[in-house]
Design an enzyme around this catalytic site. Structure first.
Site, PDB file in Angstrom:
ATOM      1  N   THR A 137     -15.289  16.797   8.039  1.00 20.78           N
ATOM      2  CA  THR A 137     -14.560  18.030   7.727  1.00 20.78           C
ATOM      3  C   THR A 137     -15.350  19.264   8.163  1.00 20.78           C
ATOM      4  O   THR A 137     -16.585  19.210   8.279  1.00 20.78           O
ATOM      5  CB  THR A 137     -14.332  18.088   6.194  1.00 20.78           C
ATOM      6  OG1 THR A 137     -13.934  19.404   5.827  1.00 20.78           O
ATOM      7  CG2 THR A 137     -15.608  17.773   5.410  1.00 20.78           C
ATOM      8  N   ASP A 138     -14.637  20.369   8.346  1.00 21.89           N
ATOM      9  CA  ASP A 138     -15.317  21.634   8.676  1.00 21.89           C
ATOM     10  C   ASP A 138     -16.070  22.194   7.459  1.00 21.89           C
ATOM     11  O   ASP A 138     -16.901  23.084   7.598  1.00 21.89           O
ATOM     12  CB  ASP A 138     -14.317  22.679   9.201  1.00 21.89           C
ATOM     13  CG  ASP A 138     -13.216  23.049   8.215  1.00 21.89           C
ATOM     14  OD1 ASP A 138     -13.126  22.415   7.138  1.00 21.89           O
ATOM     15  OD2 ASP A 138     -12.432  23.970   8.516  1.00 21.89           O
ATOM     16  N   GLU A 139     -15.774  21.637   6.255  1.00 24.02           N
ATOM     17  CA  GLU A 139     -16.384  22.210   5.047  1.00 24.02           C
ATOM     18  C   GLU A 139     -17.901  22.007   5.008  1.00 24.02           C
ATOM     19  O   GLU A 139     -18.601  22.686   4.262  1.00 24.02           O
ATOM     20  CB  GLU A 139     -15.708  21.629   3.794  1.00 24.02           C
ATOM     21  CG  GLU A 139     -14.214  21.875   3.837  1.00 24.02           C
ATOM     22  CD  GLU A 139     -13.454  21.645   2.544  1.00 24.02           C
ATOM     23  OE1 GLU A 139     -14.059  21.706   1.471  1.00 24.02           O
ATOM     24  OE2 GLU A 139     -12.239  21.411   2.633  1.00 24.02           O
ATOM     25  N   TYR A 179     -18.129  17.903  -2.831  1.00 24.93           N
ATOM     26  CA  TYR A 179     -17.372  17.208  -1.768  1.00 24.93           C
ATOM     27  C   TYR A 179     -18.028  17.444  -0.407  1.00 24.93           C
ATOM     28  O   TYR A 179     -18.368  16.491   0.303  1.00 24.93           O
ATOM     29  CB  TYR A 179     -15.912  17.696  -1.748  1.00 24.93           C
ATOM     30  CG  TYR A 179     -15.172  17.331  -0.469  1.00 24.93           C
ATOM     31  CD1 TYR A 179     -14.951  16.003  -0.122  1.00 24.93           C
ATOM     32  CD2 TYR A 179     -14.701  18.328   0.407  1.00 24.93           C
ATOM     33  CE1 TYR A 179     -14.273  15.660   1.063  1.00 24.93           C
ATOM     34  CE2 TYR A 179     -14.033  18.001   1.578  1.00 24.93           C
ATOM     35  CZ  TYR A 179     -13.821  16.666   1.906  1.00 24.93           C
ATOM     36  OH  TYR A 179     -13.165  16.338   3.069  1.00 24.93           O
ATOM     37  N   LYS A 183     -19.947  14.836   2.199  1.00 31.57           N
ATOM     38  CA  LYS A 183     -19.513  14.599   3.585  1.00 31.57           C
ATOM     39  C   LYS A 183     -20.655  14.942   4.551  1.00 31.57           C
ATOM     40  O   LYS A 183     -20.886  14.232   5.537  1.00 31.57           O
ATOM     41  CB  LYS A 183     -18.273  15.435   3.921  1.00 31.57           C
ATOM     42  CG  LYS A 183     -16.996  15.014   3.222  1.00 31.57           C
ATOM     43  CD  LYS A 183     -16.498  13.623   3.597  1.00 31.57           C
ATOM     44  CE  LYS A 183     -15.965  13.522   5.003  1.00 31.57           C
ATOM     45  NZ  LYS A 183     -15.358  12.187   5.270  1.00 31.57           N
TER      46      LYS A 183
HETATM   47  P1  NAD Z   1      -7.019  11.048   0.997  1.00 27.58           P
HETATM   48  O1  NAD Z   1      -7.718  11.366  -0.282  1.00 27.58           O
HETATM   49  O2  NAD Z   1      -5.561  11.347   1.109  1.00 27.58           O
HETATM   50  O3  NAD Z   1      -7.197   9.489   1.335  1.00 27.58           O
HETATM   51  C1  NAD Z   1      -8.408   8.814   1.172  1.00 27.58           C
HETATM   52  C2  NAD Z   1      -8.131   7.318   1.269  1.00 27.58           C
HETATM   53  O4  NAD Z   1      -9.383   6.622   1.121  1.00 27.58           O
HETATM   54  C3  NAD Z   1      -7.208   6.785   0.161  1.00 27.58           C
HETATM   55  O5  NAD Z   1      -6.240   5.924   0.695  1.00 27.58           O
HETATM   56  C4  NAD Z   1      -8.156   6.028  -0.774  1.00 27.58           C
HETATM   57  O6  NAD Z   1      -7.535   4.928  -1.435  1.00 27.58           O
HETATM   58  C5  NAD Z   1      -9.226   5.551   0.208  1.00 27.58           C
HETATM   59  N1  NAD Z   1     -10.512   5.309  -0.443  1.00 27.58           N
HETATM   60  C6  NAD Z   1     -11.158   6.142  -1.313  1.00 27.58           C
HETATM   61  N2  NAD Z   1     -12.299   5.549  -1.733  1.00 27.58           N
HETATM   62  C7  NAD Z   1     -12.391   4.352  -1.094  1.00 27.58           C
HETATM   63  C8  NAD Z   1     -13.344   3.299  -1.107  1.00 27.58           C
HETATM   64  N3  NAD Z   1     -14.455   3.370  -1.863  1.00 27.58           N
HETATM   65  N4  NAD Z   1     -13.127   2.210  -0.331  1.00 27.58           N
HETATM   66  C9  NAD Z   1     -12.005   2.136   0.433  1.00 27.58           C
HETATM   67  N5  NAD Z   1     -11.053   3.079   0.455  1.00 27.58           N
HETATM   68  C10 NAD Z   1     -11.249   4.186  -0.288  1.00 27.58           C
HETATM   69  O7  NAD Z   1      -7.859  11.781   2.111  1.00 27.58           O
HETATM   70  P2  NAD Z   1      -7.376  12.497   3.460  1.00 27.58           P
HETATM   71  O8  NAD Z   1      -7.002  13.884   3.144  1.00 27.58           O
HETATM   72  O9  NAD Z   1      -6.432  11.616   4.168  1.00 27.58           O
HETATM   73  O10 NAD Z   1      -8.763  12.545   4.253  1.00 27.58           O
HETATM   74  C11 NAD Z   1      -9.179  11.441   5.058  1.00 27.58           C
HETATM   75  C12 NAD Z   1     -10.520  11.762   5.690  1.00 27.58           C
HETATM   76  O11 NAD Z   1     -10.427  12.940   6.470  1.00 27.58           O
HETATM   77  C13 NAD Z   1     -11.625  12.025   4.662  1.00 27.58           C
HETATM   78  O12 NAD Z   1     -12.811  11.449   5.154  1.00 27.58           O
HETATM   79  C14 NAD Z   1     -11.728  13.536   4.610  1.00 27.58           C
HETATM   80  O13 NAD Z   1     -13.045  13.946   4.269  1.00 27.58           O
HETATM   81  C15 NAD Z   1     -11.388  13.896   6.055  1.00 27.58           C
HETATM   82  N6  NAD Z   1     -10.776  15.227   6.242  1.00 27.58           N
HETATM   83  C16 NAD Z   1      -9.696  15.616   5.498  1.00 27.58           C
HETATM   84  C17 NAD Z   1      -9.113  16.855   5.723  1.00 27.58           C
HETATM   85  C18 NAD Z   1      -7.889  17.320   4.954  1.00 27.58           C
HETATM   86  O14 NAD Z   1      -7.467  18.474   5.098  1.00 27.58           O
HETATM   87  N7  NAD Z   1      -7.254  16.457   4.141  1.00 27.58           N
HETATM   88  C19 NAD Z   1      -9.622  17.700   6.714  1.00 27.58           C
HETATM   89  C20 NAD Z   1     -10.731  17.266   7.458  1.00 27.58           C
HETATM   90  C21 NAD Z   1     -11.287  16.017   7.221  1.00 27.58           C
HETATM   91  P1  TYD Z   2      -7.110  22.548  -1.030  1.00 31.19           P
HETATM   92  O1  TYD Z   2      -5.751  22.140  -0.567  1.00 31.19           O
HETATM   93  O2  TYD Z   2      -7.657  21.963  -2.291  1.00 31.19           O
HETATM   94  O3  TYD Z   2      -8.104  22.303   0.188  1.00 31.19           O
HETATM   95  P2  TYD Z   2      -9.671  22.738   0.378  1.00 31.19           P
HETATM   96  O4  TYD Z   2     -10.219  23.131  -0.929  1.00 31.19           O
HETATM   97  O5  TYD Z   2     -10.280  21.480   0.898  1.00 31.19           O
HETATM   98  O6  TYD Z   2      -9.655  23.851   1.383  1.00 31.19           O
HETATM   99  O7  TYD Z   2      -7.118  24.128  -1.217  1.00 31.19           O
HETATM  100  C1  TYD Z   2      -6.771  24.996  -0.155  1.00 31.19           C
HETATM  101  C2  TYD Z   2      -6.986  26.418  -0.629  1.00 31.19           C
HETATM  102  O8  TYD Z   2      -6.033  26.714  -1.665  1.00 31.19           O
HETATM  103  C3  TYD Z   2      -8.359  26.638  -1.253  1.00 31.19           C
HETATM  104  O9  TYD Z   2      -8.818  27.947  -0.902  1.00 31.19           O
HETATM  105  C4  TYD Z   2      -8.113  26.562  -2.743  1.00 31.19           C
HETATM  106  C5  TYD Z   2      -6.692  27.077  -2.885  1.00 31.19           C
HETATM  107  N1  TYD Z   2      -5.906  26.490  -3.992  1.00 31.19           N
HETATM  108  C6  TYD Z   2      -5.263  27.333  -4.924  1.00 31.19           C
HETATM  109  O10 TYD Z   2      -5.338  28.572  -4.839  1.00 31.19           O
HETATM  110  N2  TYD Z   2      -4.549  26.746  -5.923  1.00 31.19           N
HETATM  111  C7  TYD Z   2      -4.438  25.389  -6.060  1.00 31.19           C
HETATM  112  O11 TYD Z   2      -3.793  24.907  -7.021  1.00 31.19           O
HETATM  113  C8  TYD Z   2      -5.088  24.550  -5.095  1.00 31.19           C
HETATM  114  C9  TYD Z   2      -5.003  23.050  -5.187  1.00 31.19           C
HETATM  115  C10 TYD Z   2      -5.805  25.140  -4.071  1.00 31.19           C
END
Ligand code: NAD
Ligand code: TYD
Length: 373
Positions: A137-139, A179, A183
């Site tokens: 992630t970019d975070e 988080y 990562k």
């Molecule tokens: P998500 O939370 O929707 O899904 C995570 C999946 O991993 C779930 O299906 C869960 O059951 C599985 N999982 C969790 N713990 C596990 C374990 N110990 N063993 C096996 N499976 C396990 O997450 P997402 O939003 O789809 O993100 C997927 C990946 O992309 C993550 O690595 C996250 O850091 C990265 N990412 C997410 C975003 C975003 O905006 N959602 C952006 C950049 C990167």
């Molecule tokens: P989120 O979807 O949790 O993603 P991330 O924290 O990984 O960026 O949140 C996106 C943005 O929205 C973040 O600045 C936090 C804000 N946010 C709210 O203001 N209210 C909410 O209920 C949630 C879940 C997020």
């Protein structure tokens, strides 16, 4: 069937993982796709209903931290590629329970790395033709300053930009939340396995994703669902934080491209040059839900409720993805307004999915599906 490749995708029942699994299963019938997922609260096999019967798809319920199990799986399926998405992914949960994040994101990644190393080193061709692709992630880069709080026009972006700095591949890591710290740690382990053992790794760092099948604890699906149910929309702080949004299918396309064409040991940032202030997104989502639901304009604006800010809330994320665009020719396919319209429409058309997720019923799906097998 003799498959040309055998690819293990972890976290394939989650939000982004399900889009990646669907893309690979449909696009590459000659590949065997093994989806390893623990099915935590975030994993939902209903996300993959349309492909669950495909011959080149196998689901395995397992924990990435279970080293022996992962070793057996790699050997049994002759895995030659790993795309690692499994993680705990929600910042608010990490603030309440950092241990789970260290366990899955750090130790789980280490378990996969060590299993891949042991299995691939045992083969005559060793690392030849193998890939361990870690999705991050970019975070991990920390937070950028909001030097232009009102936003300024930029030739980089169809939307405004809110600062002069961007996250680049060389930006030093500076994570703030449990988080992002977990990562960042996993990214370091992945690179260390390349530098120490020669494991053929790739790492990508992507901005915030949105789209169908996202668990409704994240901003966009949570707010769509709350608007539908006329519940308050909890805006953290003043709603001025900026995030950079990418449609999830564009992320999945980037993952496909980088898995096949990316340079080993390289890092690519993925993002759509699409910065938005939270409050502006929230208003866009409200307008879109109201319009598609036949409500008068402004009907749900009164649901906006300002609440206490998230602890350590990062102010601004903005990704510079020009390396990926320049070197591999990737670009996002959708403008944000189109993507939001598509997303809102999907959640409104799939209320059963949302209701199952919010009631917890989806967790019975696996037991039902695999009963008696
Ligand atoms: P998500 O939370 O929707 O899904 C995570 C999946 O991993 C779930 O299906 C869960 O059951 C599985 N999982 C969790 N713990 C596990 C374990 N110990 N063993 C096996 N499976 C396990 O997450 P997402 O939003 O789809 O993100 C997927 C990946 O992309 C993550 O690595 C996250 O850091 C990265 N990412 C997410 C975003 C975003 O905006 N959602 C952006 C950049 C990167
Ligand atoms: P989120 O979807 O949790 O993603 P991330 O924290 O990984 O960026 O949140 C996106 C943005 O929205 C973040 O600045 C936090 C804000 N946010 C709210 O203001 N209210 C909410 O209920 C949630 C879940 C997020």
């Amino acid at each position: 069937m003799n498959y040309t490749r055998s690819i293990l995708i972890t976290g394939g029942a989650g939000f982004i993982g399900s889009h990646v699994v669907r893309l690979f299963v449909n696009k590459y019938p000659g590949y065997h796709i093994i989806n390893l997922d623990k099915l935590t609260y975030a994993g939902n096999l209903a996300n993959l209903k349309d492909i669950e019967g495909k011959p080149n798809y196998t689901f395995v319920k397992a924990d990435i931290c279970d080293f022996e199990r992962v070793c057996r799986l790699l050997e049994e399926h002759h895995v030659d590629g790993i795309i690692h998405l499994a993680a705990e992914s929600h910042v608010d949960r990490s603030i309440k329970d950092p241990f789970t994040f260290a366990r899955t994101n750090v130790l789980g990644t280490l378990s996969l790395l060590q299993a891949a190393k042991s299995y691939w080193e045992s083969l005559p061709e060793a690392y030849e033709g193998k890939r361990f692709y870690h999705i991050s992630t970019d975070e991990v880069y920390g937070a950028l300053e909001l030097t232009h709080p009102e936003g300024v026009d930029s030739n980089l972006s169809a939307h405004k930009v809110y600062g002069d700095e961007f996250f680049r591949e060389e930006t030093p890591y500076n994570p703030h939340s449990p988080y992002s710290a977990s990562k960042a740690s996993s990214d370091h382990f992945v690179r260390a396995f390349h530098d120490t053992y020669g494991l053929p790794v790739l790492v990508t760092n992507c901005s915030n994703n949105y789209g169908p099948y996202q668990f409704p604890e994240k901003l966009i699906p949570l707010f769509i669902n709350n608007i539908r149910q006329r519940k308050p929309l909890p805006v953290y702080g003043k709603g001025e934080n900026v995030r950079d949004w990418l449609f999830v299918e564009d992320h999945a396309r980037a993952i496909d491209l980088i898995f096949h064409k990316g340079k080993i040991a390289d890092t690519y940032n993925i993002g759509g040059f699409n910065e938005w202030k939270n409050i502006d997104i929230i208003k866009l989502v409200i307008r879109t839900v109201d319009r598609l639901s036949g409500n008068p304009e402004g009907y749900s604006m009164d649901l906006i409720t300002y609440v206490t800010d998230r602890k350590g809330h990062d102010m601004r994320y903005a990704i510079d993805s020009s390396k990926l665009q320049r070197e591999l020719g990737w670009s996002p396919s959708l403008q944000f307004e189109e993507g939001i319209e598509k997303t809102v429409r999907w959640y409104l058309d799939n209320q059963e999915w949302m209701d199952n997720v919010t009631s917890g019923d989806y967790q019975k799906y696996y037991e039902e599906m695999y009963k008696g097998r």
